[in-house]
Design a protein around this motif. Structure first.
Motif, PDB file in Angstrom:
ATOM      1  N   ASN A 114       0.828  -1.207   0.000  1.00  0.00           N
ATOM      2  CA  ASN A 114       0.000   0.000   0.000  1.00  0.00           C
ATOM      3  C   ASN A 114       0.865   1.260   0.000  1.00  0.00           C
ATOM      4  N   GLU A 115       1.949   1.229   0.770  1.00  0.00           N
ATOM      5  CA  GLU A 115       2.865   2.368   0.779  1.00  0.00           C
ATOM      6  C   GLU A 115       3.532   2.545  -0.577  1.00  0.00           C
ATOM      7  N   PHE A 116       3.908   1.427  -1.194  1.00  0.00           N
ATOM      8  CA  PHE A 116       4.515   1.490  -2.527  1.00  0.00           C
ATOM      9  C   PHE A 116       3.523   2.056  -3.544  1.00  0.00           C
ATOM     10  N   LYS A 117       2.268   1.635  -3.453  1.00  0.00           N
ATOM     11  CA  LYS A 117       1.227   2.132  -4.351  1.00  0.00           C
ATOM     12  C   LYS A 117       1.044   3.648  -4.183  1.00  0.00           C
ATOM     13  N   GLU A 118       1.056   4.124  -2.943  1.00  0.00           N
ATOM     14  CA  GLU A 118       0.937   5.557  -2.691  1.00  0.00           C
ATOM     15  C   GLU A 118       2.146   6.315  -3.235  1.00  0.00           C
ATOM     16  N   PHE A 119       3.330   5.728  -3.087  1.00  0.00           N
ATOM     17  CA  PHE A 119       4.557   6.351  -3.592  1.00  0.00           C
ATOM     18  C   PHE A 119       4.487   6.518  -5.099  1.00  0.00           C
ATOM     19  N   ILE A 120       4.036   5.487  -5.799  1.00  0.00           N
ATOM     20  CA  ILE A 120       3.920   5.549  -7.254  1.00  0.00           C
ATOM     21  C   ILE A 120       2.844   6.560  -7.648  1.00  0.00           C
ATOM     22  N   ALA A 121       1.734   6.566  -6.934  1.00  0.00           N
ATOM     23  CA  ALA A 121       0.610   7.424  -7.289  1.00  0.00           C
ATOM     24  C   ALA A 121       0.897   8.904  -7.060  1.00  0.00           C
ATOM     25  N   LYS A 122       1.785   9.214  -6.108  1.00  0.00           N
ATOM     26  CA  LYS A 122       2.062  10.616  -5.807  1.00  0.00           C
ATOM     27  C   LYS A 122       2.725  11.338  -6.956  1.00  0.00           C
ATOM     28  N   GLY A 123       3.436  10.633  -7.785  1.00  0.00           N
ATOM     29  CA  GLY A 123       4.099  11.286  -8.913  1.00  0.00           C
ATOM     30  C   GLY A 123       5.582  11.458  -8.713  1.00  0.00           C
ATOM     31  N   ASN A 124       6.088  11.229  -7.497  1.00  0.00           N
ATOM     32  CA  ASN A 124       7.526  11.370  -7.272  1.00  0.00           C
ATOM     33  C   ASN A 124       8.304  10.391  -8.133  1.00  0.00           C
ATOM     34  N   ALA A 125       7.839   9.160  -8.198  1.00  0.00           N
ATOM     35  CA  ALA A 125       8.529   8.146  -9.001  1.00  0.00           C
ATOM     36  C   ALA A 125       8.412   8.466 -10.478  1.00  0.00           C
ATOM     37  N   ILE A 126       7.279   8.989 -10.885  1.00  0.00           N
ATOM     38  CA  ILE A 126       7.084   9.342 -12.287  1.00  0.00           C
ATOM     39  C   ILE A 126       8.011  10.494 -12.660  1.00  0.00           C
ATOM     40  N   ASP A 127       8.095  11.498 -11.805  1.00  0.00           N
ATOM     41  CA  ASP A 127       8.988  12.625 -12.069  1.00  0.00           C
ATOM     42  C   ASP A 127      10.440  12.171 -12.148  1.00  0.00           C
ATOM     43  N   MET A 128      10.819  11.269 -11.260  1.00  0.00           N
ATOM     44  CA  MET A 128      12.185  10.759 -11.252  1.00  0.00           C
ATOM     45  C   MET A 128      12.463   9.967 -12.534  1.00  0.00           C
ATOM     46  N   ALA A 129      11.517   9.134 -12.949  1.00  0.00           N
ATOM     47  CA  ALA A 129      11.692   8.352 -14.170  1.00  0.00           C
ATOM     48  C   ALA A 129      11.800   9.255 -15.392  1.00  0.00           C
ATOM     49  N   VAL A 130      10.975  10.284 -15.439  1.00  0.00           N
ATOM     50  CA  VAL A 130      11.042  11.241 -16.556  1.00  0.00           C
ATOM     51  C   VAL A 130      12.406  11.924 -16.571  1.00  0.00           C
ATOM     52  N   GLY A 131      12.907  12.292 -15.407  1.00  0.00           N
ATOM     53  CA  GLY A 131      14.225  12.926 -15.340  1.00  0.00           C
ATOM     54  C   GLY A 131      15.333  12.021 -15.839  1.00  0.00           C
ATOM     55  N   VAL A 132      15.256  10.751 -15.494  1.00  0.00           N
ATOM     56  CA  VAL A 132      16.279   9.802 -15.944  1.00  0.00           C
ATOM     57  C   VAL A 132      16.228   9.627 -17.463  1.00  0.00           C
ATOM     58  N   VAL A 133      15.028   9.487 -18.017  1.00  0.00           N
ATOM     59  CA  VAL A 133      14.897   9.295 -19.466  1.00  0.00           C
ATOM     60  C   VAL A 133      15.334  10.542 -20.221  1.00  0.00           C
ATOM     61  N   ILE A 134      14.919  11.719 -19.760  1.00  0.00           N
ATOM     62  CA  ILE A 134      15.320  12.964 -20.409  1.00  0.00           C
ATOM     63  C   ILE A 134      16.827  13.150 -20.300  1.00  0.00           C
ATOM     64  N   GLY A 135      17.402  12.817 -19.149  1.00  0.00           N
ATOM     65  CA  GLY A 135      18.852  12.909 -18.978  1.00  0.00           C
ATOM     66  C   GLY A 135      19.594  12.000 -19.945  1.00  0.00           C
ATOM     67  N   GLY A 136      19.095  10.785 -20.122  1.00  0.00           N
ATOM     68  CA  GLY A 136      19.717   9.859 -21.072  1.00  0.00           C
ATOM     69  C   GLY A 136      19.628  10.361 -22.500  1.00  0.00           C
ATOM     70  N   ALA A 137      18.473  10.911 -22.866  1.00  0.00           N
ATOM     71  CA  ALA A 137      18.307  11.439 -24.226  1.00  0.00           C
ATOM     72  C   ALA A 137      19.187  12.671 -24.436  1.00  0.00           C
ATOM     73  N   PHE A 138      19.311  13.502 -23.423  1.00  0.00           N
ATOM     74  CA  PHE A 138      20.154  14.699 -23.548  1.00  0.00           C
ATOM     75  C   PHE A 138      21.628  14.323 -23.619  1.00  0.00           C
ATOM     76  N   THR A 139      21.998  13.227 -22.956  1.00  0.00           N
ATOM     77  CA  THR A 139      23.378  12.734 -23.040  1.00  0.00           C
ATOM     78  C   THR A 139      23.731  12.390 -24.477  1.00  0.00           C
ATOM     79  N   ALA A 140      22.779  11.837 -25.216  1.00  0.00           N
ATOM     80  CA  ALA A 140      23.019  11.511 -26.624  1.00  0.00           C
ATOM     81  C   ALA A 140      23.294  12.783 -27.431  1.00  0.00           C
ATOM     82  N   ILE A 141      22.605  13.871 -27.110  1.00  0.00           N
ATOM     83  CA  ILE A 141      22.842  15.140 -27.817  1.00  0.00           C
ATOM     84  C   ILE A 141      24.249  15.649 -27.515  1.00  0.00           C
ATOM     85  N   VAL A 142      24.622  15.626 -26.249  1.00  0.00           N
ATOM     86  CA  VAL A 142      25.947  16.120 -25.870  1.00  0.00           C
ATOM     87  C   VAL A 142      27.045  15.262 -26.495  1.00  0.00           C
TER      88      VAL A 142
END
Length: 142
Positions: free
Chosen positions: A5-33
């Motif tokens: 239940n705590e894990f479900k709340e963590f995922i639902a809050k958006g913190n994990a989603i924001d972190m995942a988006v940051g990692v993917v965007i960082g990886g894509a930006f690394t390709a540009i650099v």
């Protein structure tokens, strides 16, 4: 069950989603650099180095210093690859757009779910007795 239940709340809050988006965007930006350095800057530096090394060697009339022998260095693939760099930029923009659509959909669903969970307050109209009491009190005050 509490852990899940705590894990479900963590995922639902958006913190994990924001972190995942940051990692993917960082990886894509690394390709540009990486493409900028490998396909644009390194060939330009190689061409400048070749130019200065060859001009320095011609001025000194063939002395064989290590610095002056830079004209003989061979640097493979010194062509500037603008197409490769543009491909990395376009790939980054496509990844960013898809992530934007995913996050927008998640936020919309989260908003709809939070609206359903909010209890709707039912405001009841005052009864006749309450209205008559209020009218009586207003008449007394006059």
């Amino acid at each position: 069950m509490k852990f899940f239940n705590e894990f479900k709340e963590f995922i639902a809050k958006g913190n994990a989603i924001d972190m995942a988006v940051g990692v993917v965007i960082g990886g894509a930006f690394t390709a540009i650099v990486n493409s900028l350095v490998k396909d644009i800057l390194t060939p330009v530096i190689a061409l400048i180095t070749k130019f200065f090394a060859s001009s320095a060697a011609s001025v000194t009339d063939g002395r064989s210093d290590a610095l002056l022998n830079m004209a003989e260095w061979t640097i493979p693939n010194t062509e500037i690859k603008i197409g490769s760099f543009l491909e990395a930029v376009i790939s980054f923009l496509m990844i960013a757009f898809v992530l934007f659509c995913i996050v927008k959909t998640i936020n919309t669903m989260r908003d709809k779910l939070s609206k359903k969970e909010e209890p709707v307050e039912v405001v009841s109209a005052p009864t006749q007795e309450e209205l008559l009491t209020e009218i009586r009190d207003l008449l007394k005050n006059k």
